[in-house]
Design a protein around this motif. Structure first.
Motif, mmCIF file in Angstrom:
data_model
loop_
_atom_site.group_PDB
_atom_site.id
_atom_site.type_symbol
_atom_site.label_atom_id
_atom_site.label_comp_id
_atom_site.label_asym_id
_atom_site.label_seq_id
_atom_site.Cartn_x
_atom_site.Cartn_y
_atom_site.Cartn_z
ATOM 1 N N ILE A 1 46.987 45.359 44.034
ATOM 2 C CA ILE A 1 45.817 46.242 44.000
ATOM 3 C C ILE A 1 46.240 47.707 44.083
ATOM 4 O O ILE A 1 45.690 48.559 43.389
ATOM 5 C CB ILE A 1 44.848 45.866 45.142
ATOM 6 C CG1 ILE A 1 44.211 44.500 44.847
ATOM 7 C CG2 ILE A 1 43.802 46.942 45.368
ATOM 8 C CD1 ILE A 1 43.528 43.842 46.038
ATOM 9 N N LYS B 1 44.158 43.461 38.377
ATOM 10 C CA LYS B 1 43.642 44.012 39.632
ATOM 11 C C LYS B 1 42.412 43.225 40.088
ATOM 12 O O LYS B 1 42.271 42.904 41.273
ATOM 13 C CB LYS B 1 43.298 45.496 39.485
ATOM 14 C CG LYS B 1 42.886 46.156 40.792
ATOM 15 C CD LYS B 1 42.582 47.638 40.579
ATOM 16 C CE LYS B 1 43.554 48.463 41.364
ATOM 17 N NZ LYS B 1 43.335 49.901 41.221
ATOM 18 N N ALA B 2 41.526 42.883 39.153
ATOM 19 C CA ALA B 2 40.351 42.068 39.493
ATOM 20 C C ALA B 2 40.789 40.683 39.958
ATOM 21 O O ALA B 2 40.231 40.140 40.918
ATOM 22 C CB ALA B 2 39.417 41.971 38.290
ATOM 23 N N TYR C 1 41.965 40.946 43.535
ATOM 24 C CA TYR C 1 40.829 41.029 44.463
ATOM 25 C C TYR C 1 40.187 39.653 44.640
ATOM 26 O O TYR C 1 39.809 39.271 45.751
ATOM 27 C CB TYR C 1 39.776 42.018 43.974
ATOM 28 C CG TYR C 1 39.975 43.433 44.453
ATOM 29 C CD1 TYR C 1 39.910 43.754 45.809
ATOM 30 C CD2 TYR C 1 40.207 44.463 43.555
ATOM 31 C CE1 TYR C 1 40.080 45.064 46.239
ATOM 32 C CE2 TYR C 1 40.376 45.779 43.981
ATOM 33 C CZ TYR C 1 40.307 46.065 45.323
ATOM 34 O OH TYR C 1 40.473 47.363 45.768
ATOM 35 N N ALA D 1 33.251 41.325 50.093
ATOM 36 C CA ALA D 1 33.684 42.652 49.635
ATOM 37 C C ALA D 1 34.761 42.526 48.555
ATOM 38 O O ALA D 1 34.726 43.244 47.547
ATOM 39 C CB ALA D 1 34.188 43.483 50.811
ATOM 40 N N SER D 2 35.703 41.629 48.739
ATOM 41 C CA SER D 2 36.777 41.447 47.748
ATOM 42 C C SER D 2 36.232 40.924 46.429
ATOM 43 O O SER D 2 36.603 41.417 45.354
ATOM 44 C CB SER D 2 37.854 40.506 48.302
ATOM 45 O OG SER D 2 38.516 41.119 49.388
ATOM 46 N N GLU E 1 34.523 43.752 44.697
ATOM 47 C CA GLU E 1 35.466 44.679 44.056
ATOM 48 C C GLU E 1 35.970 44.101 42.729
ATOM 49 O O GLU E 1 36.103 44.837 41.750
ATOM 50 C CB GLU E 1 36.650 44.979 44.987
ATOM 51 C CG GLU E 1 36.291 45.861 46.161
ATOM 52 C CD GLU E 1 35.813 47.254 45.754
ATOM 53 O OE1 GLU E 1 36.372 47.840 44.807
ATOM 54 O OE2 GLU E 1 34.854 47.739 46.379
ATOM 55 N N LYS F 1 33.272 44.672 40.270
ATOM 56 C CA LYS F 1 33.145 46.086 39.858
ATOM 57 C C LYS F 1 34.121 46.386 38.727
ATOM 58 O O LYS F 1 33.802 47.118 37.793
ATOM 59 C CB LYS F 1 33.453 47.018 41.031
ATOM 60 C CG LYS F 1 32.327 47.186 42.012
ATOM 61 C CD LYS F 1 32.749 48.184 43.086
ATOM 62 C CE LYS F 1 31.799 48.179 44.264
ATOM 63 N NZ LYS F 1 32.317 49.011 45.362
ATOM 64 N N ILE F 2 35.312 45.813 38.834
ATOM 65 C CA ILE F 2 36.344 46.048 37.823
ATOM 66 C C ILE F 2 36.021 45.292 36.538
ATOM 67 O O ILE F 2 36.183 45.803 35.437
ATOM 68 C CB ILE F 2 37.728 45.625 38.357
ATOM 69 C CG1 ILE F 2 38.113 46.516 39.539
ATOM 70 C CG2 ILE F 2 38.790 45.673 37.253
ATOM 71 C CD1 ILE F 2 39.293 46.002 40.345
#
Length: 156
Positions: A72, A97-98, A101, A119-120, A123, A126-127
């Motif tokens: 990350i 990266k996703a 997470y 939360a992870s 995230e 979001k990506i």
């Protein structure tokens, strides 16, 4: 591959073949060791993700979280894609990266850290909002609705 590497220990292509072969033979420790060597030698977040996946499978959660966090934090993870298996017949190209997470969230869920897991997964989404596994993992943390009660009307 192992014999070849004895004479050419820096050959990345042969090391990758060896790591994949170890994985296919369920030799997790050897596969992990080889992916870690590949990551150290190349700095590739792809090899780090492969190592983190094996760490998770081996229930080495602390190491898996640390490896996911390194992915990350690595700027190279912003542009790299990785193929993730959704099930036995479907896969999806996902930013690494996703994927890191999502893997982090899976570990947190296993460790009963529900809020951190949410939360992870958030995230990851979001990506890459179309990330099927992250959507499913986040949904699995939602409380199930209470069954509807049959309410009897009382007449007054």
């Amino acid at each position: 591959a192992a014999d070849y590497l004895a004479g050419d220990p820096g050959n990345v292509m042969i090391m990758e073949m060896l790591a994949a072969s170890y994985g296919a033979m369920n030799m997790s420790m050897e596969a992990l060791d080889t992916y870690e060597k590949l990551q150290t030698q190349t700095g590739s977040v792809y090899y780090a993700y492969r190592a983190a996946s094996i760490q998770y499978a081996m229930k080495r959660y602390g190491e898996c979280l640390a490896t996911a966090e390194k992915i990350i934090q690595n700027p190279a993870s912003d542009g790299m894609q990785i193929q993730i298996n959704i099930d036995e017949t479907q896969h999806q190209q996902v930013p690494v990266k996703a994927a890191a997470y999502n893997l982090k969230g899976v570990v947190e869920k296993e460790m009963n850290q529900q809020e951190q897991a949410k939360a992870s997964f958030g995230e990851a989404l979001k990506i890459f909002p179309e990330y099927v596994l992250a959507k499913g993992n986040l949904a699995s943390l939602q409380p199930e609705p209470a069954p509807a009660q049959n309410q009897k009307k009382t007449g007054k």
